[in-house]
Design an enzyme around this catalytic site. Structure first.
Site, PDB file in Angstrom:
ATOM      1  CE  LYS B  57      46.318  56.207  25.423  1.00 18.36           C
ATOM      2  NZ  LYS B  57      47.049  55.043  24.873  1.00 18.36           N
ATOM      3  CB  SER B  82      39.071  52.789  22.632  1.00 18.86           C
ATOM      4  OG  SER B  82      40.042  53.039  23.626  1.00 18.86           O
ATOM      5  CD  GLU B 208      45.936  43.902  33.654  1.00 20.18           C
ATOM      6  OE1 GLU B 208      45.965  44.369  32.512  1.00 20.18           O
ATOM      7  OE2 GLU B 208      46.363  42.767  33.931  1.00 20.18           O
ATOM      8  N   GLY B 212      40.004  42.713  32.882  1.00 16.58           N
ATOM      9  CA  GLY B 212      40.921  42.809  31.737  1.00 16.58           C
ATOM     10  C   GLY B 212      42.349  42.551  32.175  1.00 16.58           C
ATOM     11  CG  ASP B 214      45.755  42.532  28.868  1.00 16.69           C
ATOM     12  OD1 ASP B 214      45.167  43.109  29.806  1.00 16.69           O
ATOM     13  OD2 ASP B 214      46.253  43.158  27.911  1.00 16.69           O
ATOM     14  CB  SER B 308      46.139  57.714  33.152  1.00 15.54           C
ATOM     15  OG  SER B 308      44.987  56.934  33.313  1.00 15.54           O
TER      16      SER B 308
END
Lengths: 322, 322
Positions: B57, B82, B208, B212, B214, B308
């Site tokens: 990030k 988060s 994923e 979750g 999506d 990650s």
């Protein structure tokens, strides 16, 4: 001034580095800012936990086995070890096409037993509170004629382990201090030779736990002291006396021995994992503990830390970090 | 054939790499033989767990903040996150001398809260099951005039995250497959752009958890699907819908989305720690889980794995590996 002759010199370490080139990993040197802040110094972590078999032991084992004659190779090799030396010899033997028998204590970590067998070695177990491991080893040796590969008190082993510090000093030439975990003294003696040759004036400290302070006592008395089998979380440091070859070299060239508590080791492991994302086994984190808890003069200095290994059972790790 | 225009192209990723040079870590690519054996492939682990703030990030955050005008910098920045995005923005802001306010959920991991505050950011907490985080952020924004730094749906963020794959492909140019964890899609979209530009034909998969899914649902329907806040150990993947900018790019250029179970993630974390001595957080280990459990055709291939992030509370880690 008379020239004193020790078991190895820097040329032996350099020759070992040649043998290990392309075989052992040239492990990374990690920098973790959060640990620097706690130590009040710049720490350079030589990650031997990322070495093949998960510990520095592969270096010495391969350096020793690579020097055996064809005849010796044909008879196989034998080692007694509480863990990482076993894996080091087992992998080195496999790479060189040599049969290996490893004598291990019954209470060795399950991961180390499995890994040793995984490298194709034959494992012979013994109870280390009841039987002398050298006796067990000699019995096996008598049956097979295999060459015994000692865990530390051997010039080939010492020189091989020293390549860890050779790499570190080549990458960070201006270190002021170096902390090295010490069990039998193979790693410490080799690293002391390499570091003091490349960087005269560097202060090299051996680090052991308070519970297993055979090196610290021996250093004070200037002679090798024997203690009982120590009960410590640092399972790679359960030797009871400094080596015959390793001690005089370390006593002459290193700066001293420092002690860390069991809790300091646990905190160092935890911080390395939490902030550095790197797993060290307890023995392997003693050197970091020495820096974090400032067991020597390191304020503002450049400090090398040999993280000597990373083999820990996950169940055990869970209890250590909880 | 008409040229379709996506939010970013390889030139944006290359420009981001220039901005990040000497600021972000050029993270190592780890090889762990034991993991290769399990996956039946050669795995190249891009260790963004060793990135500054412990996750990729930082790349996107710094790339975004470095492009703000002097006027924008003076008003400060704002982010809702988060966890790792919060730390990324907080550190990037500190390095650039910008005031940062971070809106975080009350149940964010304690280590992430502490780290965000440790970087000097002001933290505003909200209950993410009760309140919409965008509303909270907009309220703070109205008070301060701060620039909102979105977690993923922003070309500057996407381009910054893509530098992870740029570095990986520069180091290992002949990868056949690349697995990338996907939450909002900043990392996946940027890495897809970089990887397919440097290596046409590479198959990039977003990964994923089943809980979750999506992205997986959205991929099948070819439109963005919204799900409820997923309950998963992968706390970095609790987004409820793919991004408006990230989805079309990924849908066009990537090879697919694969799902891993909670238990597969746990096993991947554990194996990476046990055999690789490296700590990944659950979200960060989903990509490795995809390879270990062969969620795509990888037999005998060279497979890139973006690990990650590595931010896990130790108490939580203890329960995950026990």
């Amino acid at each position: 001034m008379a020239q004193v002759q020790y078991a190895i010199g820097i040329d032996d370490v350099r020759a070992a580095a040649q043998r290990l080139a392309g075989v052992a990993h040239h492990t990374p040197v990690a920098r973790v800012h959060a640990l620097d802040e706690r130590a009040g110094a710049q720490l350079f972590l030589k990650c031997e936990n990322l070495q093949r078999v998960g510990a520095f032991k592969f270096r010495g084992a391969y350096n020793a086995l690579a020097q055996l004659s064809d005849e010796e190779r044909a008879r196989g090799v034998l080692a007694f070890s509480s863990g990482n030396h076993a894996q080091g010899v087992a992998l080195a033997a496999r790479l060189l096409g040599i049969a290996a028998t490893i004598v291990m204590p019954t209470d060795a970590p399950a991961s180390k037993l499995a890994a040793t067998r995984g490298y194709g070695a034959k494992v012979v177990l013994y109870d280390r509170y009841e039987v002398n491991r050298e006796d067990v080893a000699r019995k096996v040796q008598g049956e097979t004629g295999a060459t015994l590969i000692p865990p530390y008190d051997d010039p080939r082993i010492m020189a091989g382990q020293g390549t860890a510090a050779l790499e570190l000093l080549e990458e960070v030439p201006d270190l002021d201090v170096l902390f090295v975990p010490v069990g039998g003294g193979g790693l410490l003696s080799g690293c002391t030779v390499a570091a003091t040759a490349l960087r005269p004036g560097i202060r090299v400290y051996g680090v052991e736990t308070e519970a297993g302070n055979d090196w610290w006592q021996s250093w004070q008395r200037n002679e090798r002291v024997e203690i009982g089998v120590p009960k410590t979380i640092a399972d790679g440091m359960q030797t009871t006396s400094p080596g015959r070859l390793t001690f005089p070299l370390v006593r002459a060239l290193a700066a001293g021995i420092v002690l860390v508590s069991e809790d300091e080791v646990r905190q160092a492991m935890r911080l390395l994992l939490e902030r550095g994302k790197l797993l060290a086994e307890p023995s392997g984190a003693t050197s970091l503990a020495a820096a974090l808890f400032r067991k020597a003069e390191i304020a503002g200095k450049k400090v090398g830390i040999v993280i000597s290994g990373g083999n820990v059972d996950m169940e055990r790790l869970a209890t250590l970090i909880a």
